[in-house]
Design a protein around this motif. Structure first.
Motif, PDB file in Angstrom:
ATOM      1  N   GLY A 201       0.793  -1.223   0.000  1.00  0.00           N
ATOM      2  CA  GLY A 201       0.000   0.000   0.000  1.00  0.00           C
ATOM      3  C   GLY A 201       0.823   1.268   0.000  1.00  0.00           C
ATOM      4  N   ARG A 202       2.095   1.171   0.402  1.00  0.00           N
ATOM      5  CA  ARG A 202       2.924   2.380   0.425  1.00  0.00           C
ATOM      6  C   ARG A 202       3.116   2.965  -0.963  1.00  0.00           C
ATOM      7  NH1 ARG A 202       7.236  -0.408   4.442  1.00  0.00           N
ATOM      8  NH2 ARG A 202       5.958  -0.316   6.327  1.00  0.00           N
ATOM      9  N   GLY A 203       3.155   2.094  -1.962  1.00  0.00           N
ATOM     10  CA  GLY A 203       3.316   2.594  -3.322  1.00  0.00           C
ATOM     11  C   GLY A 203       2.163   3.481  -3.732  1.00  0.00           C
ATOM     12  N   ILE A 204       0.935   3.013  -3.519  1.00  0.00           N
ATOM     13  CA  ILE A 204      -0.236   3.811  -3.891  1.00  0.00           C
ATOM     14  C   ILE A 204      -0.398   5.002  -2.951  1.00  0.00           C
ATOM     15  CG2 ILE A 204      -1.911   2.491  -2.526  1.00  0.00           C
ATOM     16  CD1 ILE A 204      -3.861   2.804  -4.834  1.00  0.00           C
ATOM     17  N   ALA A 205       0.040   4.866  -1.691  1.00  0.00           N
ATOM     18  CA  ALA A 205      -0.055   5.982  -0.752  1.00  0.00           C
ATOM     19  C   ALA A 205       0.826   7.146  -1.208  1.00  0.00           C
ATOM     20  CB  ALA A 205       0.352   5.537   0.653  1.00  0.00           C
ATOM     21  N   GLY A 206       2.043   6.836  -1.697  1.00  0.00           N
ATOM     22  CA  GLY A 206       2.920   7.897  -2.173  1.00  0.00           C
ATOM     23  C   GLY A 206       2.305   8.667  -3.322  1.00  0.00           C
ATOM     24  N   GLU A 207       1.706   7.947  -4.265  1.00  0.00           N
ATOM     25  CA  GLU A 207       1.046   8.611  -5.390  1.00  0.00           C
ATOM     26  C   GLU A 207      -0.165   9.408  -4.912  1.00  0.00           C
ATOM     27  OE1 GLU A 207       1.148   6.588  -9.286  1.00  0.00           O
ATOM     28  OE2 GLU A 207      -1.031   6.634  -9.139  1.00  0.00           O
ATOM     29  N   ALA A 208      -0.891   8.870  -3.938  1.00  0.00           N
ATOM     30  CA  ALA A 208      -2.066   9.567  -3.410  1.00  0.00           C
ATOM     31  C   ALA A 208      -1.671  10.843  -2.664  1.00  0.00           C
ATOM     32  CB  ALA A 208      -2.847   8.635  -2.489  1.00  0.00           C
ATOM     33  N   PHE A 209      -0.567  10.807  -1.908  1.00  0.00           N
ATOM     34  CA  PHE A 209      -0.097  12.010  -1.228  1.00  0.00           C
ATOM     35  C   PHE A 209       0.203  13.114  -2.244  1.00  0.00           C
ATOM     36  CE2 PHE A 209       1.459   9.321   2.519  1.00  0.00           C
ATOM     37  CZ  PHE A 209       0.456   9.775   3.356  1.00  0.00           C
ATOM     38  N   ASP A 210       0.829  12.737  -3.364  1.00  0.00           N
ATOM     39  CA  ASP A 210       1.120  13.715  -4.410  1.00  0.00           C
ATOM     40  C   ASP A 210      -0.156  14.292  -5.005  1.00  0.00           C
ATOM     41  OD1 ASP A 210       3.899  13.891  -4.437  1.00  0.00           O
ATOM     42  OD2 ASP A 210       4.124  12.094  -5.680  1.00  0.00           O
ATOM     43  N   SER A 211      -1.184  13.454  -5.166  1.00  0.00           N
ATOM     44  CA  SER A 211      -2.401  13.849  -5.881  1.00  0.00           C
ATOM     45  C   SER A 211      -3.440  14.521  -4.991  1.00  0.00           C
ATOM     46  CB  SER A 211      -3.039  12.625  -6.557  1.00  0.00           C
ATOM     47  OG  SER A 211      -2.125  12.007  -7.449  1.00  0.00           O
ATOM     48  N   TYR A 212      -3.627  14.016  -3.774  1.00  0.00           N
ATOM     49  CA  TYR A 212      -4.745  14.464  -2.941  1.00  0.00           C
ATOM     50  C   TYR A 212      -4.332  15.184  -1.667  1.00  0.00           C
ATOM     51  CZ  TYR A 212      -7.042  11.086  -5.974  1.00  0.00           C
ATOM     52  OH  TYR A 212      -7.489  10.393  -7.067  1.00  0.00           O
ATOM     53  N   GLY A 213      -3.067  15.140  -1.307  1.00  0.00           N
ATOM     54  CA  GLY A 213      -2.615  15.803  -0.097  1.00  0.00           C
ATOM     55  C   GLY A 213      -2.611  14.880   1.106  1.00  0.00           C
ATOM     56  N   TYR A 214      -1.886  15.292   2.120  1.00  0.00           N
ATOM     57  CA  TYR A 214      -1.686  14.437   3.288  1.00  0.00           C
ATOM     58  C   TYR A 214      -2.966  14.210   4.082  1.00  0.00           C
ATOM     59  CZ  TYR A 214       3.404  14.289   2.871  1.00  0.00           C
ATOM     60  OH  TYR A 214       4.687  14.044   2.436  1.00  0.00           O
ATOM     61  N   ALA A 215      -3.723  15.271   4.342  1.00  0.00           N
ATOM     62  CA  ALA A 215      -4.883  15.139   5.226  1.00  0.00           C
ATOM     63  C   ALA A 215      -5.891  14.132   4.677  1.00  0.00           C
ATOM     64  CB  ALA A 215      -5.548  16.501   5.415  1.00  0.00           C
ATOM     65  N   THR A 216      -6.171  14.208   3.385  1.00  0.00           N
ATOM     66  CA  THR A 216      -7.140  13.291   2.778  1.00  0.00           C
ATOM     67  C   THR A 216      -6.679  11.849   2.880  1.00  0.00           C
ATOM     68  OG1 THR A 216      -7.841  15.004   1.218  1.00  0.00           O
ATOM     69  CG2 THR A 216      -8.356  12.717   0.644  1.00  0.00           C
ATOM     70  N   VAL A 217      -5.409  11.604   2.588  1.00  0.00           N
ATOM     71  CA  VAL A 217      -4.898  10.232   2.606  1.00  0.00           C
ATOM     72  C   VAL A 217      -4.851   9.694   4.037  1.00  0.00           C
ATOM     73  CG1 VAL A 217      -2.951   8.734   2.016  1.00  0.00           C
ATOM     74  CG2 VAL A 217      -3.591  10.621   0.499  1.00  0.00           C
ATOM     75  N   PHE A 218      -4.543  10.537   5.009  1.00  0.00           N
ATOM     76  CA  PHE A 218      -4.574  10.087   6.407  1.00  0.00           C
ATOM     77  C   PHE A 218      -5.971   9.594   6.777  1.00  0.00           C
ATOM     78  CE2 PHE A 218      -0.785  12.969   7.441  1.00  0.00           C
ATOM     79  CZ  PHE A 218       0.091  11.893   7.499  1.00  0.00           C
ATOM     80  N   ARG A 219      -6.995  10.280   6.295  1.00  0.00           N
ATOM     81  CA  ARG A 219      -8.368   9.842   6.596  1.00  0.00           C
ATOM     82  C   ARG A 219      -8.695   8.542   5.876  1.00  0.00           C
ATOM     83  NH1 ARG A 219      -9.241  15.659   6.202  1.00  0.00           N
ATOM     84  NH2 ARG A 219      -9.587  16.450   8.305  1.00  0.00           N
ATOM     85  N   TRP A 220      -8.214   8.370   4.653  1.00  0.00           N
ATOM     86  CA  TRP A 220      -8.436   7.114   3.935  1.00  0.00           C
ATOM     87  C   TRP A 220      -7.793   5.949   4.676  1.00  0.00           C
ATOM     88  CZ3 TRP A 220      -7.144   8.635  -1.836  1.00  0.00           C
ATOM     89  CH2 TRP A 220      -8.180   9.424  -2.344  1.00  0.00           C
ATOM     90  N   THR A 221      -6.562   6.142   5.126  1.00  0.00           N
ATOM     91  CA  THR A 221      -5.881   5.048   5.818  1.00  0.00           C
ATOM     92  C   THR A 221      -6.540   4.761   7.166  1.00  0.00           C
ATOM     93  OG1 THR A 221      -4.250   6.645   6.655  1.00  0.00           O
ATOM     94  CG2 THR A 221      -3.655   5.403   4.688  1.00  0.00           C
ATOM     95  N   ALA A 222      -7.137   5.793   7.782  1.00  0.00           N
ATOM     96  CA  ALA A 222      -7.905   5.553   9.007  1.00  0.00           C
ATOM     97  C   ALA A 222      -9.094   4.641   8.714  1.00  0.00           C
ATOM     98  CB  ALA A 222      -8.383   6.878   9.606  1.00  0.00           C
TER      99      ALA A 222
END
Length: 530
Positions: free
Chosen positions: A484-505
């Motif tokens: 999942g780290r691979g897709i998380a890195g791309e998601a951080f670039d695309s959607y920002g940290y706050a959004t991805v933190f909520r997704w992983t929650a």
């Protein structure tokens, strides 16, 4: 043991965390950092070659000892890997840089196999394994501070290349201690795996077929991941677009999980069925011995036997157990590799501030969480503590989402319960207090979760397969998180940290569901026993 614990913790801190601070500083994209963090899969797959480490004498080094020889070899390779990283510019040669990082991670994971075995082998009445395990954890935590906090402090005053050369020199000192360590004699090969040669065991042909199926599935999964990493880190031409990590994870991720978990589980269940029904089993002791048979037996015990025993003992409940193992650490394992880029590049904290908050203060908060987990086990019981350990990291992800958005809720809660005033007494400004509060909650949460999960895994394994079964199950813990780290890195670039933190929650809710199902299964077993 203290030195070996340090030697295990230092490369993990340098390769899985600190390395990403270097990459973020030179402008490597988060998506690329995410893919490079897949070198952490070396720790997930280490059980595959653990039989080799256990049984293969190293030419020229065997005279040092069966465990010391492997530990020393791995330390030498780690030093070479760190030296390779030091002389490579990740901004212009990320493929070569990744190769050296993978080499060091592979050596580190292999060293862990040998160190774990050494700890069990040399334990005696004077130095029991419980004492050695505690000292190991102490050495590991000290290494986390050196490889995290000290490395960042040094990087603020010298080049990253020099930092990794210094860390390589530290490993050289540990190697000198390795030469002075005790060791145990190698057992006779004839005593190995006698139960596989007894009447009622599967025939060698059936074991070879089962091993081939599981081995091919694992080989395909590892090959697929390696091929994508090469394409991502070393494209055919500079102008060629990089492949999408999200597309790869979406199309291949489920198949990789199926190959590494589903296929072995089904194969294990089939071997149990054949033994139970007397199909293709030995009717007399198998007296045949050969080097090929010994190697095949080692691989069978590493890849098939642990899951076969687990599925035979738990029945359909093994699906709940495996689901819980795969998902329990998911919500914080996915983004843990991006902590340094988040602190340094997004929030703009200095290296010294992050070094203190994350790798000095944070380590003590983790130890507090581990202690709290042990207290909860004694007071609340096993399954309630495991459930608390699944819920707290979810809340921690929301804390980090708030930190990414300016920390309005962290400020409010910190003021309400008096923590802002307490930290202020020690001279921390408001910005630093926010970071300390977020790290406090996150590290205490993951400390509780880690203590709960290690205790759970230790209780679920069979005493007949303690080493290999624990190695396999603990390896699966990191599988989905590492992918999942691979897709998380791309998601951080695309959607920002706050959004991805909520997704992983939200992903952490999967673990909560499996914990509740496991609680129901355990309760039913207790009632049935009563």
């Amino acid at each position: 043991m203290l030195a070996f614990g340090f030697s295990s913790g230092l490369p993990y801190a340098l390769l899985i965390g600190t390395l990403n601070a270097w990459l973020g500083e030179v402008g490597v994209k988060l998506a690329t950092i995410g893919v490079l963090s897949w070198i952490g899969l070396s720790y997930s797959f280490k059980f595959l070659w653990s039989p080799l480490v256990d049984r293969l004498p190293l030419p020229g080094l065997e005279r040092l000892g069966r465990r010391k020889s492997w530990i020393l070899l791995c330390q030498v390779v780690m030093v070479l890997g760190f030296a390779g990283l030091a002389v490579t510019d990740p901004a212009t040669a990320i493929g070569t840089f990744a190769l050296f990082a993978f080499l060091a991670a592979l050596a580190s994971a292999t060293q862990d196999v040998a160190v774990d075995a050494w700890r069990i082998d040399v334990a005696d009445e004077t130095t029991p394994v419980e004492l050695l395990s505690a000292i190991y954890q102490f050495g590991y935590r000290i290494a986390s501070i050196v490889g995290g906090a000290l490395a960042l402090v040094l990087a603020a005053r010298m080049s990253w290349s020099s930092v990794y050369l210094v860390m390589g020199a530290v490993i050289v000192v540990i190697a000198l201690i390795t030469l002075r360590a005790p060791d145990t004699p190698r057992p006779e090969s004839a005593k190995l795996h006698q139960q596989l040669a007894e009447p009622g065991a599967l025939s060698p042909a059936a074991r070879t077929t089962a091993l081939a199926v599981v081995g091919l599935a694992w080989a395909w999964a590892i090959g697929t991941i390696a091929t994508f990493m090469v394409g991502m880190l070393a494209p055919a031409s500079p102008d060629a677009p990089l492949p999408s990590v999200a597309d790869f994870t979406k199309h291949y991720g489920p198949w990789i999980i199926l190959a590494t978990v589903g296929v072995p589980l089904v194969t294990a269940a089939l071997t149990n069925w054949m033994r139970a029904h007397g199909k293709v089993v030995l009717t007399a002791p198998d007296e045949h011995h050969s080097a090929g048979r010994t190697v095949a037996n080692h691989l069978y015990v590493a890849l098939v036997s642990p899951l076969a025993e687990l599925s035979a003992r738990l029945g359909w409940g093994v699906l709940i157990v495996i689901g819980m193992i795969l998902s329990y650490t998911l919500c914080y394992n996915i983004w843990s590799s991006f902590a340094f880029p988040f602190y340094l590049d997004f929030l703009k904290y200095s290296k010294d501030e992050v070094a203190f908050a994350s790798k000095v203060f944070g380590i003590f908060m983790t130890m507090l969480g581990i202690s709290l987990g042990g207290f909860l086990f004694a007071r609340a019981g096993r399954m309630p503590t495991i459930l608390i350990g699944a819920v707290l990291p979810i809340l921690g992800n929301f804390v980090y989402a708030d930190l990414a958005e300016g920390a309005p809720h962290i400020d409010a809660v910190g003021s309400l319960i008096g923590l802002k005033a307490l930290f202020g007494v020690f001279g921390f400004d408001e910005r630093m207090i926010r970071l300390l509060l977020a790290i406090s909650f996150e590290n205490v949460s993951t400390g509780v979760a880690g203590a709960a999960f290690v205790a759970y895994l230790s209780g679920i394994v069979s005493k007949s397969y303690t080493a290999v079964q624990y190695a396999l199950l603990s390896s699966l813990t990191f599988l989905i998180g590492s992918l999942g780290r691979g897709i998380a890195g791309e998601a951080f670039d695309s959607y920002g940290y706050a959004t991805v933190f909520r997704w992983t929650a939200a992903a952490g809710l999967v673990a909560v569901v499996f914990v509740l199902l496991e609680w129901m299964r355990v309760s039913r077993e207790v009632r049935r026993s009563a």
